[in-house]
Design a protein around this motif. Structure first.
Motif, mmCIF file in Angstrom:
data_model
loop_
_atom_site.group_PDB
_atom_site.id
_atom_site.type_symbol
_atom_site.label_atom_id
_atom_site.label_comp_id
_atom_site.label_asym_id
_atom_site.label_seq_id
_atom_site.Cartn_x
_atom_site.Cartn_y
_atom_site.Cartn_z
ATOM 1 N N GLY A 3 9.497 13.336 -10.481
ATOM 2 C CA GLY A 3 8.775 12.291 -11.184
ATOM 3 C C GLY A 3 9.218 12.267 -12.642
ATOM 4 N N VAL A 4 9.534 11.091 -13.149
ATOM 5 C CA VAL A 4 9.985 10.956 -14.527
ATOM 6 C C VAL A 4 8.832 10.555 -15.432
ATOM 7 N N SER A 5 8.039 9.575 -14.974
ATOM 8 C CA SER A 5 6.918 9.119 -15.788
ATOM 9 C C SER A 5 5.832 8.521 -14.906
ATOM 10 N N ILE A 6 4.634 8.474 -15.454
ATOM 11 C CA ILE A 6 3.500 7.822 -14.804
ATOM 12 C C ILE A 6 2.687 7.142 -15.891
ATOM 13 N N TYR A 7 2.316 5.892 -15.635
ATOM 14 C CA TYR A 7 1.502 5.182 -16.615
ATOM 15 C C TYR A 7 0.715 4.062 -15.941
ATOM 16 N N PRO A 8 -0.414 3.684 -16.548
ATOM 17 C CA PRO A 8 -1.217 2.595 -16.008
ATOM 18 C C PRO A 8 -0.463 1.269 -16.107
ATOM 19 N N SER A 9 -0.648 0.420 -15.115
ATOM 20 C CA SER A 9 -0.007 -0.886 -15.105
ATOM 21 C C SER A 9 -0.902 -1.847 -14.318
ATOM 22 N N ARG A 10 -0.350 -3.001 -13.937
ATOM 23 C CA ARG A 10 -1.073 -3.963 -13.112
ATOM 24 C C ARG A 10 -0.127 -4.503 -12.053
ATOM 25 N N VAL A 11 -0.697 -4.874 -10.907
ATOM 26 C CA VAL A 11 0.075 -5.434 -9.809
ATOM 27 C C VAL A 11 -0.639 -6.699 -9.335
ATOM 28 N N TRP A 12 0.133 -7.699 -8.918
ATOM 29 C CA TRP A 12 -0.439 -8.955 -8.454
ATOM 30 C C TRP A 12 -0.829 -8.859 -6.983
ATOM 31 N N ILE B 78 -4.406 1.579 -6.885
ATOM 32 C CA ILE B 78 -3.127 1.524 -6.181
ATOM 33 C C ILE B 78 -2.102 2.365 -6.937
ATOM 34 N N VAL B 79 -1.256 3.099 -6.213
ATOM 35 C CA VAL B 79 -0.174 3.871 -6.822
ATOM 36 C C VAL B 79 1.135 3.310 -6.290
ATOM 37 N N LEU B 80 2.011 2.875 -7.211
ATOM 38 C CA LEU B 80 3.316 2.331 -6.848
ATOM 39 C C LEU B 80 4.399 3.263 -7.365
ATOM 40 N N PHE B 81 5.450 3.431 -6.579
ATOM 41 C CA PHE B 81 6.563 4.299 -6.940
ATOM 42 C C PHE B 81 7.815 3.451 -7.097
ATOM 43 N N THR B 82 8.547 3.667 -8.184
ATOM 44 C CA THR B 82 9.834 3.012 -8.376
ATOM 45 C C THR B 82 10.912 4.082 -8.447
ATOM 46 N N LEU B 83 12.092 3.740 -7.985
ATOM 47 C CA LEU B 83 13.196 4.695 -7.921
ATOM 48 C C LEU B 83 14.271 4.306 -8.927
ATOM 49 N N ALA B 84 14.619 5.218 -9.821
ATOM 50 C CA ALA B 84 15.683 4.976 -10.792
ATOM 51 C C ALA B 84 17.035 4.998 -10.089
ATOM 52 N N GLY B 85 17.956 4.187 -10.566
ATOM 53 C CA GLY B 85 19.305 4.180 -10.004
ATOM 54 C C GLY B 85 19.426 3.267 -8.805
ATOM 55 N N ASP B 86 20.621 3.238 -8.241
ATOM 56 C CA ASP B 86 20.887 2.322 -7.139
ATOM 57 C C ASP B 86 21.056 3.034 -5.800
ATOM 58 N N LYS B 87 20.806 4.329 -5.775
ATOM 59 C CA LYS B 87 20.964 5.112 -4.552
ATOM 60 C C LYS B 87 19.659 5.073 -3.749
ATOM 61 N N PRO B 88 19.690 4.605 -2.490
ATOM 62 C CA PRO B 88 18.450 4.543 -1.699
ATOM 63 C C PRO B 88 17.999 5.930 -1.246
ATOM 64 N N GLU C 38 7.522 6.415 -11.946
ATOM 65 C CA GLU C 38 8.974 6.272 -11.904
ATOM 66 C C GLU C 38 9.572 7.576 -11.412
ATOM 67 N N LEU C 39 10.418 7.471 -10.382
ATOM 68 C CA LEU C 39 11.084 8.637 -9.814
ATOM 69 C C LEU C 39 12.522 8.696 -10.305
ATOM 70 N N GLY C 40 13.039 9.912 -10.483
ATOM 71 C CA GLY C 40 14.423 10.091 -10.904
ATOM 72 C C GLY C 40 15.390 9.951 -9.744
ATOM 73 N N GLU C 41 16.633 10.252 -9.997
ATOM 74 C CA GLU C 41 17.673 10.171 -8.966
ATOM 75 C C GLU C 41 17.356 11.125 -7.820
#
Length: 64
Positions: A37-46, A18-28, A59-62
């Motif tokens: 793209g700011v960073s990519i790293y292995p993680s876990r999801v429930w 699974i690939v999940l994207f997160t957005l930095a900042g509060d702007k939709p 992690e995506l930048g502004e």
């Protein structure tokens, strides 16, 4: 982020990870917005049916 960053992490994971994207900042994001793209790293999801599953967290930048 560069393609080589993605490839280095991708080589260590399964093809159906699974690939999940997160957005930095509060702007939709709006249609037509771009993010670097700011960073990519292995993680876990429930997963409620299967428990903890491996994933890649990007992690995506502004948006611009």
């Amino acid at each position: 982020m560069r393609l080589k960053d993605w490839q280095a992490v991708q080589q260590q994971t399964d093809t159906d990870t699974i690939v999940l994207f997160t957005l930095a900042g509060d702007k939709p994001l709006r249609p037509g917005d771009y993010c670097e793209g700011v960073s990519i790293y292995p993680s876990r999801v429930w997963d409620g049916r299967q428990g903890w599953q491996p994933c890649l967290l990007v992690e995506l930048g502004e948006p611009f």
